[in-house]
Design an enzyme around this catalytic site. Structure first.
Site, mmCIF file in Angstrom:
data_model
loop_
_atom_site.group_PDB
_atom_site.id
_atom_site.type_symbol
_atom_site.label_atom_id
_atom_site.label_comp_id
_atom_site.label_asym_id
_atom_site.label_seq_id
_atom_site.Cartn_x
_atom_site.Cartn_y
_atom_site.Cartn_z
ATOM 1 N N GLU A 1 0.813 -1.210 0.000
ATOM 2 C CA GLU A 1 0.000 0.000 0.000
ATOM 3 C C GLU A 1 0.852 1.267 0.000
ATOM 4 O O GLU A 1 0.602 2.207 0.762
ATOM 5 C CB GLU A 1 -0.958 -0.018 1.199
ATOM 6 C CG GLU A 1 -1.929 -1.185 1.125
ATOM 7 C CD GLU A 1 -2.924 -1.263 2.281
ATOM 8 O OE1 GLU A 1 -2.578 -0.830 3.386
ATOM 9 O OE2 GLU A 1 -4.033 -1.759 2.067
ATOM 10 N N ASP B 1 -8.111 -9.263 4.566
ATOM 11 C CA ASP B 1 -7.882 -8.085 5.412
ATOM 12 C C ASP B 1 -8.924 -7.943 6.502
ATOM 13 O O ASP B 1 -9.802 -7.083 6.395
ATOM 14 C CB ASP B 1 -7.849 -6.823 4.541
ATOM 15 C CG ASP B 1 -7.414 -5.599 5.337
ATOM 16 O OD1 ASP B 1 -6.883 -5.769 6.445
ATOM 17 O OD2 ASP B 1 -7.586 -4.477 4.833
ATOM 18 N N GLU C 1 -12.414 -2.150 12.036
ATOM 19 C CA GLU C 1 -12.422 -1.489 10.732
ATOM 20 C C GLU C 1 -13.514 -2.031 9.822
ATOM 21 O O GLU C 1 -14.104 -1.288 9.046
ATOM 22 C CB GLU C 1 -11.051 -1.682 10.063
ATOM 23 C CG GLU C 1 -10.970 -1.152 8.643
ATOM 24 C CD GLU C 1 -9.596 -1.329 8.011
ATOM 25 O OE1 GLU C 1 -8.660 -1.749 8.730
ATOM 26 O OE2 GLU C 1 -9.464 -1.043 6.817
#
Lengths: 715, 715
Positions: free
Chosen positions: A305, A379, A407
């Site tokens: 990322e 993820d 998240e």
């Protein structure tokens, strides 16, 4: 007589007022599971006979243990036992190898382990809390307090325990400007601006909470790191935090930006094979240890990322990690090297990439490196099968990375107790060395005989008064600590302990809260990503549904990439006819997932693209099952809301109201998830809803138009 | 007898434990000036004879008053008086026009005013707290508590008071994502994401604190506004806040984005003279009042720093303001229209622009509009002369805008008590109607006979536990409320009250803290911008010095624009030979500033460009005076630090340590300000330092290189 009466009255009264010093304020969650409210009156005198005095030597850590016992016993029993150097009847005696007071500490006791034993010393009946070192005593003190907190006896004790993992670490994704990436509980605890001068008293309570569950490390800054953290001013700031955490057995770690030699050192490269680069890191490591003598080491996110890494120079992760590890080695530091990588250059299946990039390097990592692997290959989704890297690198020290911050499970608003998810991952069988080769046994080092072990949790902590943004999210911090201490823990036991300490010892309250917690994560799976679906979250904020998103620049950024819904069916084919990600698992582990008809339906669409009319175990076609399962998720939240409402009056008003508000929001948003996802999938499946189930008639376009520029935790 | 003894013992004991419920936690500043700690034992029984019981009718506001009295008296006297409907000896009787219980409320008592009177009712000696309405009673209750908090008698009372201004409003520069522009105390109090379901209990304490000083309004969102605040979901969120604040006499206001009709209504224009635009705002106002029946009105920043406004359509501020005012009028709402404007198209003197843009519109604003003017013509500098618009628009309702948050005075770190600055501005003489036409008399409406009056303060409040980021910054919130209540207040009196309530009633402590506070703002002036200098702050964060900055796109963004230092001298010529900004003041007000030799040296460089060797009243040349004054500022901070150190042991440890840490930082940074500014100015003046004073030898280039990407409150 009068004097005695007065004292007795005072003690009773004191207990009451300590609990409710200012009833107008109510409870605010700050005390976490260390509330130390008065126990039921009938039990007090019994507990007190075994806590007359605390006998201890002096050290920062023993002082912390004694002080915690005084705080806890003072709060729960209404009388604070004094410190003393003399053993007396009913004393609590803190014992270490350096000061054993005649107590025989077991020879095999781990440095961080402890013994709690009812015994006799110098002719007095006492309770010994013995540690393999001072920190073992501190852990034992918290365990002793937990006995009282959870209503157990303190008589006839004979407890021995020690952590099963070496590194039990919170990863704070905190930026230097105070923003917490994926943080939903305010801004960072760390006031970098005013450190090292201003050291918030809250840091001590943070350390207490962590020590109470055995967490012994904290990575202070975001894995998406700035090199500034490694400059002298910031190292001095970090040192001030380290000093506060040290008595509580915690070390600090820093996320290291791999390109720091260029940004800070003015080098032209960060190539790990360049001697000047290695020399810069050695110089930096020496500097760090001169400022923080017990610095733990580095956490690194490399070539992921947008972060720099050894791949920028065509070097392997092992080459990068080992170069850093070499710099830390002389000081006893370690490297936690993250395996969370995926690249737009290989877009066939994101789930395969970490394995492809890391597995070939097995055996190449230095002995003070751990490869830190997320529980699943994508993820932190509400449900993923275990990561195929676990067990696939027997010559490499692998540690677990769980995400405590939610998240992908409704931020701090939705009630989702994550322990069952973690237990599921830890108890998954890799078959690496035959049946029973669980992930837990991979990371605890027993399967492959590794020395250095660990577990990391991405912290859900901010500067919100209740630390985690909601009362129930405290349970996830607590549970993480318990699993890091012992990966074989049971989520229900943890929930029970936590509920007793956090809410009430009333058996009815506990019997209401624990099942609610235990089912809560599955409810989220049902209303967000049932039957093996994943990553249907909208862009950027990861809060609401966005299964329609398909136009983003990189394929694997799009929910459509993950569900692959089309006129024929839905799901990601990871068998031989598809990406063949299944081949990354040990054949015995993969076997039950090869055939869609035999696959555990909780993973069905993770591994298979199946037709809309695929017949499920319930007898329903897949499409109907999808609708029913989404609806079930909503019903489960409604049930939680009603269950909680039934506790009114048994929970303090402030916390009761806050949980009620969150459940109200969650129920509405579960409905939104169901409706938006099913509306979208129906636009593709073109099938009618099963009888009795309806959709509100909102169009996909309407859902798509909803934007949330002010969602918390963006970026 | 035994029973009595027990009760007496209990009461004493209760008082003690209420004060220190958990001594390990210490004080954390959350209670602000409403700490209600036990008073000295000798005084308790006397106070108690006049607080036996609280007699009151029921209403949300009277309940709040009674509850506050119970909380306060319970904490301070150790006994909580019960509520009762029956008058008894020593009762506190809450009286309103609707329920006067035979008490003669003065006919001229303002709606928000109160009387506190020791008298006899129904044959019983009582203390009456009478209000012009319920909220007057609430204000009276806080005043009564303050008497005890500050150690005064509650016997023989005969107090009447009422606010001198109508609108006493906090402006929160809070964005919808929780970021607070120029906020240095954490993120926004308002959890927009989870409102209206989750209403933080903290909002009630916020309302209590405000009511205790008479603040009766809050603008919830940033003047740099997003139109989203005006959408239905956000109005419902705001309504939930309004509901919590209402019992405490507070209304909520919103910053309105002038272009909202385009962004939300799909119109092609926001022209205030377009009937469709006016109709949209009328519709929006109607909607707002249907959701928030007592909505206060709009605050508008128009055509300033990129915000849209009537100027986009060649309309005046009056045209823009009146269009909004008309929409609010039927509902009783008002418009606060900011005069903070400056344009890059007229870069001659930023200090002149507000006057040029607003003064010609005098008399054109509707009667429910107030023009909100900052105390000075630039922007909340440590010292500015009063804004020339005050008194220059006699037919316009003008309100004051102070900045409580310390954007230009060291954020939450530096100790700077702002009340002397505000008193200086309020007592400045505009001479608009002859000598004695003070700014205070302009804004209180007496000078020009205006009906609607007000004062706004840009809030320094965030979700930090101590609300304002430091303990001493609480004093600025407190002082703002006191000035808004009565612009004729004296800063020293306010400091004394605050110190007694916040720190201690010990005369030695008070006598130490108050002078320290009183000199603190002048110290900041000395080490940041002495002798009339202004705006030397670095770009973006406004924290550190940046007098060298001269390259930014717009001239008035650069500190060099403000100090105009050159080889000949320093200062901004605002006389006839320069920008002639002085001509905007009444001739009598301007007169003492015309001649540099006669100008108050605190404003010298604000109005004049003077040579480096200009002879100052001290006999020193200007350059030497500048060096000496900067150095004096540093010395003053060192003295504050030492003074504070002398209070060790007389202040609770947690707050003592936090203040100590801040003063340590402030001393270092005062030195930085002095050294950086003098190094830069010396590079221009080319003059030696006066004997005995030195600089560290750091170059301007070195100072310039310092960047602060992580400074709080950016943007």
């Amino acid at each position: 007589m009068l004097r005695r009466l007065l004292i007795a009255f005072c003690l009773l009264f004191c207990a009451t007022t300590a609990a409710h010093a200012d009833p107008l304020k109510g409870e605010d969650g700050y005390d976490l599971w260390l509330r130390y409210r008065p126990v039921e009156a009938a039990k007090i005198s019994d507990y007190k006979t075994r806590s007359s005095v605390i006998v201890t030597a002096k050290s920062p850590t023993l002082d912390a243990a004694a002080s915690e016992l005084q705080r806890g016993l003072g709060g729960m029993l209404g009388a604070t036992p004094p410190n003393s150097s003399t053993i007396a009847d009913g004393a609590i005696v803190l014992v270490t190898p350096a000061d054993n007071r005649g107590f025989a500490i077991p020879a095999d006791l781990d440095r961080e382990g402890f013994v709690i034993k009812s015994t006799t010393l110098d002719g007095h009946p006492v309770t010994v809390i013995a540690g393999g070192s001072d920190v073992g005593v501190l852990y034992g003190a918290f365990r002793y307090l937990k006995l009282i907190q959870t209503g157990q006896t303190t008589a006839g004790l004979d407890i021995q325990d020690a952590p099963k993992l070496d590194l039990r670490v919170l990863d704070h994704w905190d930026n230097l400007d105070g923003h917490v990436e994926r943080g939903y509980a305010g801004t960072s605890l760390w006031d970098w601006w005013r450190l090292p001068d201003l050291v918030d008293t809250r840091y001590t309570d943070y350390a207490r909470a962590n020590a109470s569950i055995g967490i012994n490390g904290a990575v202070l800054n975001n894995v998406n790191a700035k090199a500034d953290s490694l400059t002298e001013p910031y190292l001095k700031k970090a040192a001030a935090i380290a000093e506060t955490l040290r008595p509580y057995g915690m070390k600090i770690y820093l996320s290291a930006r791999f390109s720091a030699p260029m940004e800070l050192g003015g080098l032209k490269t960060a190539d790990p094979e360049d001697p000047a680069v290695a020399a810069w890191w050695q110089m930096k490591a020496n500097e760090i240890y001169s400022i923080i003598p017990d610095f733990g080491g580095f956490l690194v996110k490399a070539n992921s990322e947008g972060q720099p890494g050894p791949g920028d120079y065509k070097r392997t992760h092992a080459q990068g990690a080992n170069m850093l590890a070499k710099a830390l080695k002389p000081h006893g530091g370690i490297v936690m090297w993250r395996a969370f990588v995926y690249s737009e250059h290989d877009a066939t299946d994101r789930a395969k990439q970490a394995y492809l990039e890391f597995q070939p390097s097995d055996g190449q990592f230095a002995d003070n490196v751990l490869v830190q692997i997320k529980n699943g290959a994508i993820d932190f989704q509400p449900r993923e099968p275990f990561h195929p890297l676990f067990g696939a690198m027997p010559k490499t020290q692998q540690m677990m990375e769980f995400q405590i911050t939610k998240e992908y499970l409704g931020f701090a608003t939705h009630l989702a107790y994550l322990a069952p998810m973690w237990e599921e991952a830890l108890q998954a069988d890799t078959f690496a060395k035959g049946k029973g080769s669980t992930v837990a046994n991979v990371i605890d080092g027993t399967l492959d005989g590794h020395k250095l072990t660990g577990m990391a949790g991405v912290a859900n902590i901010g500067d919100d008064r209740n630390w985690t943004g909601s009362d129930f999210d405290q349970a996830n911090w607590y549970a993480f600590g318990r699993f890091a201490w012992n990966p074989e823990s049971k989520s229900a036991d943890i929930a029970t302990d936590w509920a007793r300490m956090t809410w009430s010892n009333d058996p009815k309250v506990v019997a209401t809260i624990v099942p609610m917690m235990m089912g809560s994560r599955e409810a989220v799976v049902h209303y967000m990503t049932p039957l093996g679906l994943a990553h249907l979250m909208d862009t950027g904020h990861h809060y609401g549904p966005g299964p329609w998103v398909s136009e983003l620049g990189r394929p694997e950024w799009n929910p459509a990439y993950y569900h692959k819904a089309d006129a024929n069916g839905i799901g990601f084919d990871r068998t031989k006819t598809g990406s063949n990600a299944l081949a990354q698992y040990h054949p015995a582990a993969a076997k039950p997932w090869l055939d869609p008809k035999k696959t555990d339906e909780r993973f069905l669409l993770w591994f298979h693209h199946v037709p809309w009319d695929f017949k499920m175990k319930s007898g329903r076609p897949l499409w109907d099952e999808l609708v029913v399962t989404y609806s079930q998720g909503v019903d489960e939240v409604s049930a939680m809301r009603k269950t909680w409402a039934g506790l009114e009056g048994q929970i303090d008003a402030a916390r009761f109201d806050a949980v009620t508000a969150n459940l109200t929001i969650q129920e509405r948003e579960a409905q939104w998830w169901r409706d938006a996802c099913l509306t979208y999938f129906q636009s593709i499946s073109k099938r009618p809803l099963p009888a009795g189930l309806t959709l509100p008639g909102t169009t996909v376009e309407d859902y798509r138009k909803r934007v949330f520029p002010y969602a918390p935790g963006r970026g």
